[in-house]
Structures are given as C-alpha cells and as structure tokens.
Design an enzyme around this catalytic site. Structure first.
Site, PDB file in Angstrom:
ATOM      1  N   ASP A  77      22.938 -26.369  19.056  1.00 13.11           N
ATOM      2  CA  ASP A  77      23.452 -25.036  18.718  1.00 13.11           C
ATOM      3  C   ASP A  77      24.094 -24.990  17.345  1.00 13.11           C
ATOM      4  O   ASP A  77      24.524 -26.003  16.794  1.00 13.11           O
ATOM      5  CB  ASP A  77      24.446 -24.551  19.772  1.00 13.11           C
ATOM      6  N   GLU A 144      27.719 -27.272  21.703  1.00  9.87           N
ATOM      7  CA  GLU A 144      28.826 -28.062  21.160  1.00  9.87           C
ATOM      8  C   GLU A 144      29.886 -27.182  20.541  1.00  9.87           C
ATOM      9  O   GLU A 144      31.089 -27.461  20.635  1.00  9.87           O
ATOM     10  CB  GLU A 144      28.275 -29.042  20.111  1.00  9.87           C
TER      11      GLU A 144
END
Length: 482
Positions: A77, A144
C-alpha cells in the site's frame, strides 16, 4: 526518455506497471492479484492470506540451492494524497509518473515510492533467471500505512527464513537496525463541578507559537508540549491567585506534539491583577528558557463569557498536578546507538468533558522494557487519581541486535563497493520489522532503501541514480549470502 528506459530497466519497468494499479491503503487487492499472476506466469509458488498479504517463493540459483533463505519484505500500500487542484480519483486511477531532472515524481499526487520501489525491486529479482541469490521468500504486506495491519494479521508459518531485508527506508547508505514499538493510551480522571457565582469573571488562557511536530521524529529536539506549558502556567497562577478551571483542550492526534492549548478559568475580579502579574513573570521565564527551541512560545489571556459551572478547587488542583506528573517527552537515550531517543511519551490529547479529564498518549520505545516502564508509571498515576486507563494498537519494538551476521555482511559489501562504512542507525518510529521480529523468533533483520524525499505528500520524489545504486548494492549482498 521514458520511465521504462531508466536504469535499472527491470526495476523501473515494474515500478511503472505498479504505478498504473491503484494501491492506496485498504485498496491493495488489485496489486496483490497482479503479484499472484506474476508468480503464476513464472511458475513460482505464491500464497495470499485472508488479509491480503502475499508471499512468493523462489529457489536459490546454482550454488545457492542449500543456502538459508532470505526474506525480502516491503508493503503493497501507499499513502494517497494529492494537490487540491488535482482531479485524479486515486481509488480507481493509477499514478502519472513524471521525471524532474534527477528525480522521479508523480503529477499532482504522491508517488508511492514508499513502498512501491520495494515491490519493484523484489519483482525484478524474482523475474531474473541469472542473478545469483539464495532461496527468496518475498513478503509483500498490506495496509502498512494504516497501523501495520497486514503485518499484525500475517501467519508466518509458511516462512522458513531467519534473516530478512526490509526495503522501506528512505536514505541510501543507511542500514536501519532498530525501530520503536508503540502503544496508544487513553486515560480518564473523574472531576467535580460546581456552579459559578454572579460575581465571578472568566479568562481564556491560550498557549501558542510552538513548533509542535512528529512525536517520533521531533520528540528528541526538545519541542515543547503546549498542554504541559499550559499546566505550568496555571500552576504559577495558582501560587499567586485563586481560580477554578472550567474548560481545557489541547491536541488531538496522538502522534503529534501539541502546538496549542486552551483553558477557561473562573475567578473573582480581585484575582485578575494577580493572574496578570503571574502571567508576565511566566512569559519572561518561558522566553528565556525556550529561546533556542521555541522562540515564539507565548501564553496569552483574553476575556471570556462566564460559564455556568466550573471545577471545584480540589478538581482544579487535580487537573494541574496530573498534567505536571504525566511522563511526557524523552525519558531515556539508547546506550547502543548514539543520540537515539530510546523511550518517549507524547501527551497528544487533553480535554475536559462529561465530568472527566481525558488524556491521550502515544508511548514509543526501541525496547519493550522501556515501553512497559512508561506504562507502569501511567497506570500508577491513574490509579492514584481514581481514574481508568486503556491501551490499543500495541506493537513491539524491533530491538537492536549486538550480534548480527546479516549486518556484518551488509557492512562488508558496502565497504567493498564504496570504500567507507554505511551509517548504522535506528529510528524512534515504527516499521513492520518490530511486529515481524516478534513473529519470526530469532530473525536477523536490516532495513534499507534508496533516497526518497517528502514521502506521504504530493511533493514526494525518488532519486533515480540512488535507485540504481541501491539495486546494485542489494544484488551484491544477495550474492554474498551463501
């Protein structure tokens, strides 16, 4: 020159392909499927767990078949931010890459170099049939950027490696070897109110002019906490005048050092001159004490409409003393890494509402002991105030290893390539390494990455030449891991 023509071409080709796929936090499904299809097309074993984490396996090349596996780790991400005039829908549209001299950027949005460059490095390695390397376990985690959620949810039973290179750092030539664990803390202290009288008046006390900052990066720079300065000022007022607190607020985000704070106090008119005198004296002291770190710090007063009720004198004292007793700021410095803040606590939120003093903290430490030590102090304080305390988003520290064969190899390779030692550092902020180090017992980990600037903002940029150097360094490290 097109992005695909940049060196190393394989890395930038995959980075370009990744950039065309929307992959903001909580929107990584398409990129995860891309990685699974990549593996299937090349005959590589791959798995995706229920959370969206992906692991791809590749055997060691000739001469490395029996070597210990290496885990290469990054996250899928990115943070999606854009300029106000940018019309891109980052949930559905990819990134428009542009080159700006020696940097790669994105048009109007974040670039996603954090951590798309890790994914690109890893896919380029898995794609190549000639580069020497031990068995690779490529770990690509989800979400994350929103609480390390993918790492939290990860089942590591399919991983066999006990050494790992995390590619989520942003400065070339730096080997990160430790990061802070953290925990969010909420505490409440009960208070007692009473009605104000018609003869009383009210003043608003405002703390301003502070720098604030990130509670991990800036906590060691002696940036003052506005809530603490407010409590100090009120304590000094109380040494000369009688007043009662009616309202108080400061901060809001626990990972930010509050730069402003406000309180409303009630008193008899005869006390105003005493408060004004104490305020003048306090500001003189504050200006002198903070001349280097907070030159614009100032406490101000203004007339305020009298509220219907305020805290009684006992609760007023409880608020002030509690704020002055809470652990805030740096509490210890590392003995292993020079100048590293090891343990800190940030009072990020203060509010009086619904009969309670409500406090929020973010405690960080590069050792689990340091975090537990601060938690004990706060727990005892709230117990003695007849209050309550709760915790959430607790994740462990990645503690410094005094013995690290992986670090030794990576230092040696760097010296051979550049004729100087890399910088060994730790950060007082979170990386997935902390969670993964707890899950993979005994793991030897290092974090690296090429030069990136202004990450998480539309001004994010990635140094092209650094990407190439970091790639060459990674290849030599892998070749040296027999």
């Amino acid at each position: 020159m097109e992005v695909n023509e940049l060196e190393p071409q394989s890395v930038f080709r995959f980075f370009s392909e990744i950039s065309r796929i929307p992959h903001g936090s909580e929107n990584t499904e398409a990129l995860a499927e891309y990685c699974l299809n990549f593996a299937k097309e090349r005959g590589l074993e791959a798995v995706k767990d229920n959370y969206g984490n992906v692991i791809i396996f590749k055997a060691g090349t000739k001469g490395y078949e029996q070597s210990e596996s290496i885990i290469l780790q990054g996250h899928l991400d990115m943070v999606c931010e854009k300029h106000p005039d940018c019309s891109k829908d980052m949930e559905r549209e990819g990134i428009d890459l542009v080159m700006d001299g020696k940097y790669l950027c994105a048009k109007g949005t974040t670039l996603g170099g954090d951590d798309g460059i890790a994914v690109a490095y890893i896919l380029a390695l898995l794609d190549d049939k000639e580069l020497p390397h031990p068995p690779i376990e490529a770990l690509l985690t989800a979400d994350e950027e929103v609480g390390l959620r993918g790492a939290h949810a990860l089942d590591v039973s399919k991983l066999t490696g006990k050494r790992m290179i995390n590619i989520d750092s942003e400065e070339e030539g730096v080997l990160t070897v430790s990061c802070a664990g953290a925990v969010r803390i909420s505490g409440t202290v009960p208070l007692t109110y009473e009605k104000t009288t018609a003869s009383m008046c009210a003043k608003k006390i405002t703390v301003g002019g502070l720098l604030g900052g990130h509670s991990g990066i800036d906590i060691g720079r002696n940036h003052k906490n506005a809530a603490i300065i407010l409590a100090e000022a009120l304590y000094e007022f109380g040494s000369q005048a009688k007043f009662q607190i009616a309202e108080m607020t400061s901060g809001g985000r626990l990972n930010v050092i509050p730069s402003t704070a406000e309180a409303v106090i009630c008193m008899e008119p005869s006390e105003i001159s005493k408060v004004d005198k104490a305020l003048t004296e306090f500001n003189t002291w504050l200006k002198d004490a903070c001349a280097d770190t907070e030159p614009d710090a100032l406490v101000m007063t203004a007339d305020e409409q009298l509220p219907e009720e305020c805290l009684d004198h006992a609760s007023t004292d409880i608020v002030i003393s509690t704020l002055l007793l809470v652990p805030n700021g740096v509490s210890s410095i590392s003995t292993d890494i020079p100048f590293l803040v090891q343990t800190s606590s940030n009072l990020g939120s203060v509010m009086i509402q619904e009969g309670n003093l409500e406090l929020g903290f973010l405690v960080r430490s590069n050792t689990d002991y340091g975090k537990a030590e601060t938690l004990r102090s706060l727990a005892c304080l709230f117990v003695h105030r007849n209050g309550r305390m709760s915790t959430e988003d607790d994740y462990p520290a990645w503690e410094y290893r005094r013995t690290s064969p992986l670090r030794d190899t990576m230092v040696q390779v760097y010296e051979e390539m550049y004729g100087e030692k890399p910088q060994i550092c730790a950060i007082h902020a979170g990386l997935e390494c902390g969670i993964l180090a707890e899950k993979i017992q005994g793991a030897d980990m290092i974090s690296i990455g090429p030069n990136m600037e202004n990450v998480h903002t539309p001004e994010e940029r990635l140094e092209i030449a650094s990407v190439k150097r970091c790639w060459e360094y990674l290849l030599k490290v892998l070749a040296g891991l027999k």
